[in-house]
Design an enzyme around this catalytic site. Sequence first.
Site, PDB file in Angstrom:
ATOM      1  N   SER A 233       1.422  -7.484  -1.004  1.00 37.55           N
ATOM      2  CA  SER A 233       1.939  -8.717  -0.130  1.00 37.55           C
ATOM      3  C   SER A 233       1.262  -9.784   0.224  1.00 37.55           C
ATOM      4  O   SER A 233       1.727 -10.686   0.783  1.00 37.55           O
ATOM      5  CB  SER A 233       2.675  -7.741   1.156  1.00 37.55           C
ATOM      6  OG  SER A 233       1.651  -7.773   2.228  1.00 37.55           O
TER       7      SER A 233
ATOM      8  N   THR B  16       0.784  -1.098   0.078  1.00 41.43           N
ATOM      9  CA  THR B  16       0.189  -0.111  -0.089  1.00 41.43           C
ATOM     10  C   THR B  16       0.791   1.324   0.096  1.00 41.43           C
ATOM     11  O   THR B  16       0.376   2.356  -0.492  1.00 41.43           O
ATOM     12  CB  THR B  16      -0.808  -0.291   1.036  1.00 41.43           C
ATOM     13  OG1 THR B  16      -1.915  -1.260   1.112  1.00 41.43           O
ATOM     14  CG2 THR B  16      -1.749   1.253   1.472  1.00 41.43           C
TER      15      THR B  16
ATOM     16  N   THR C 202       1.515  -4.150   4.255  1.00 48.53           N
ATOM     17  CA  THR C 202       1.492  -4.696   5.668  1.00 48.53           C
ATOM     18  C   THR C 202       1.032  -6.031   5.982  1.00 48.53           C
ATOM     19  O   THR C 202       1.249  -6.458   7.217  1.00 48.53           O
ATOM     20  CB  THR C 202       0.359  -3.589   6.613  1.00 48.53           C
ATOM     21  OG1 THR C 202      -0.808  -3.743   5.640  1.00 48.53           O
ATOM     22  CG2 THR C 202       0.955  -2.078   6.437  1.00 48.53           C
ATOM     23  N   ASP C 203       0.465  -6.745   4.972  1.00 43.85           N
ATOM     24  CA  ASP C 203      -0.551  -7.717   5.107  1.00 43.85           C
ATOM     25  C   ASP C 203       0.406  -9.053   5.472  1.00 43.85           C
ATOM     26  O   ASP C 203      -0.023  -9.733   6.222  1.00 43.85           O
ATOM     27  CB  ASP C 203      -1.457  -8.073   3.912  1.00 43.85           C
ATOM     28  CG  ASP C 203      -2.582  -7.161   3.829  1.00 43.85           C
ATOM     29  OD1 ASP C 203      -3.023  -6.752   5.050  1.00 43.85           O
ATOM     30  OD2 ASP C 203      -3.274  -7.048   3.010  1.00 43.85           O
TER      31      ASP C 203
END
Length: 328
Positions: free
Chosen positions: A66, A20, A99-100
């Site tokens: 990710s 992101t 972030t995932d």
Amino acid sequence: MSDHKASVERHVLVLGTGGTIAGRAASSGDNIGYVAGQVGVAELLAGIEAPPSFMLEAEQVAQVDSKDMEFSIWCALARRCAQALADPAVAGIVVTHGTDTLEETAFFLHSVLRASKPVVLTCAMRPATALSPDGPQNVRDAVAVAATADAQGVSVVCAGVVHAALDVQKVHTYRTDAFASGDAGPLGFVEEGEVRLAKPWPQVSEQGMRFAEDLALDFAAPRVEIVLSHAGARGALIDSLVAEHVRGAPGSVRGLVLAATGNGTLHREIEQAAARAQAAGIRVVRATRCSQGRILAKPGDAFPDAGALSSVKARIRLQLELLGSEAN
Ligand code: SIN
């Protein structure tokens, strides 16, 4: 990027992998309807000043959302980090990432690198096109950590907080302060470019380097699946994985992580199927599905446990153990 090359002493290498932080949306008011992994890492550094006597250097290693992270990207990233760690001109490394699966990549790098210099992953919850993006400040903070004298180990910086790779977990779907370190607490904080440590930097593992060198071989990842134990669980999924394994199907499962309830307990149907898997030669490990605490082993436990590791980190550890036993 700094253009004062002549007076610059050391580099902070910034490796881009997507996420992101590199996302683009059609309008600046849209914080969720974006496409991740669009903006190049050099562009993410626009407007970020290097700390005095440092120079920022950008390199794109991958450009993915990710959620689609792959073992092959981890290997490429670890190889580039290992080279840079060995380069005396490099003071530290920043990795921009979604972030995932950030905590998985951080744990992988923690496991395979002898990070005697800082390797700092950072991210954003809002796309680069947002009215108020969080990425630029996170990158600035991550660069500050990477340029800190005596810093070492793999860490994650988000919303002014520094987390150790071992402890960090994404805990929020939307807030910009989306990560926590559970019982362990954060490593420290970044305030106006200064790092305030709450505890010592992570120990550097000597064992890590062997994997970093071996990663040049481009290993195929051993297949390790995660199975969740829950109310009404059944063993059919595990049994079908065992059947593939017994048939010797290519790419069949080599390990199972059981995301167990509480202190490592399993629904009886999962426990029985996992015992069949173990008897068939599949490695079985329990990880707690609780977001805090660790599994406390008891005499008579049928399967080893992963202590405080989450199921996704236990999966990586088991993959690396399987690779290690193949290499010996
Ligand atoms: C990703 O993980 O690549 C997308 C989501 C995010 O970075 O917050």
